[in-house]
Design an enzyme around this catalytic site. Sequence first.
Site, PDB file in Angstrom:
ATOM      1  N   HIS A  89      26.164   0.322  70.684  1.00  0.00           N
ATOM      2  CA  HIS A  89      25.381   0.847  69.572  1.00  0.00           C
ATOM      3  C   HIS A  89      25.064   2.329  69.745  1.00  0.00           C
ATOM      4  O   HIS A  89      25.086   3.089  68.772  1.00  0.00           O
ATOM      5  CB  HIS A  89      24.080   0.043  69.467  1.00  0.00           C
ATOM      6  CG  HIS A  89      23.158   0.498  68.383  1.00  0.00           C
ATOM      7  ND1 HIS A  89      23.476   0.425  67.043  1.00  0.00           N
ATOM      8  CD2 HIS A  89      21.906   1.032  68.432  1.00  0.00           C
ATOM      9  CE1 HIS A  89      22.473   0.881  66.316  1.00  0.00           C
ATOM     10  NE2 HIS A  89      21.511   1.258  67.132  1.00  0.00           N
ATOM     11  N   ASP A 131      21.636   4.632  63.184  1.00  0.00           N
ATOM     12  CA  ASP A 131      20.598   3.614  63.156  1.00  0.00           C
ATOM     13  C   ASP A 131      19.537   3.967  62.101  1.00  0.00           C
ATOM     14  O   ASP A 131      19.873   4.125  60.934  1.00  0.00           O
ATOM     15  CB  ASP A 131      20.025   3.470  64.574  1.00  0.00           C
ATOM     16  CG  ASP A 131      19.088   2.303  64.749  1.00  0.00           C
ATOM     17  OD1 ASP A 131      19.587   1.177  64.941  1.00  0.00           O
ATOM     18  OD2 ASP A 131      17.861   2.505  64.707  1.00  0.00           O
TER      19      ASP A 131
END
Length: 293
Positions: A273, A108
């Site tokens: 994620h 991320d």
Amino acid sequence: MTTPSLPGFTEHRVRVDAGVTLHAAVGGAGSPVVLLHGFPQTHLMWRHVAAGLAADHTVICPDLRGYGASDKPAETGPDVYSKRTMARDVVRLAAALGHDRFTLVGHDRGALVAFRAAMDHPDTVTGALFLDVLPTLDMWDALHGVSGAIGFHLYLMAQAPGLPETMIQSSADTFFAHFLDAWTKRPDAIPAEVRAHYLAASAAAVPSIVADYRASAGVDVDHDTADKEAGNRLAMPVTVLQQDWGAALGYHAQSLWSSWTDDLEHRTVSCGHFMAEEDPRLIADEIRALAAR
């Protein structure tokens, strides 16, 4: 706020810039691997991956500038939270710990820092693994139409100082918890005590987190654009693991990443994620494979 520790790891505080000290957990022995966390997390997201890697690698898990227990300098200009500056922090941290070359892994936001470190320091980063992200320039191009609503927070935190900080601080737990809930396929991957740590750490860092995101709508785009126009590419082996967001947003992730490197391993994963917490064995195996190349 007390930062939870990684069992068997030593806590360090290393000065990397004027008035900026990073907190890092370091453990294991062997060739060095640096793990950079994402949003809204801290180095604790690597707790499972780091424990496994420490059997044969020196593992360095910092809190990024502006996050967790690391310093959070005021956003006095666009470069304070540019990925170029944050990448330099990481390189200086590793050097201070005795490592001039290392494998770099980022998730991320940490992956954006890792991307910039790999671009700016090709003689230092021997291999790069990026988890569930696109380079900044491609990310903005991929968000379009109503499907771009998935990235609403990117636009909110891109606004001028004042509005996003006030809005987020007024309901910080609700804001940050939204992403922990929406972006995981396995809620049990983030247990209650870890979730509470992430929420507390993020609430205490709203101005610096917003500054990090604001930089990605400004100076980071400028840096990526300059590299793209100059034909600069990642010089080391690259591995990218992503969810299949392309079908929803209308882009082909592997093609986008291929425009930045000639040595790419790109795979789609089935977890959410927060893949380092949802499938740490997979991530550790991918890191080992990259470090051995």
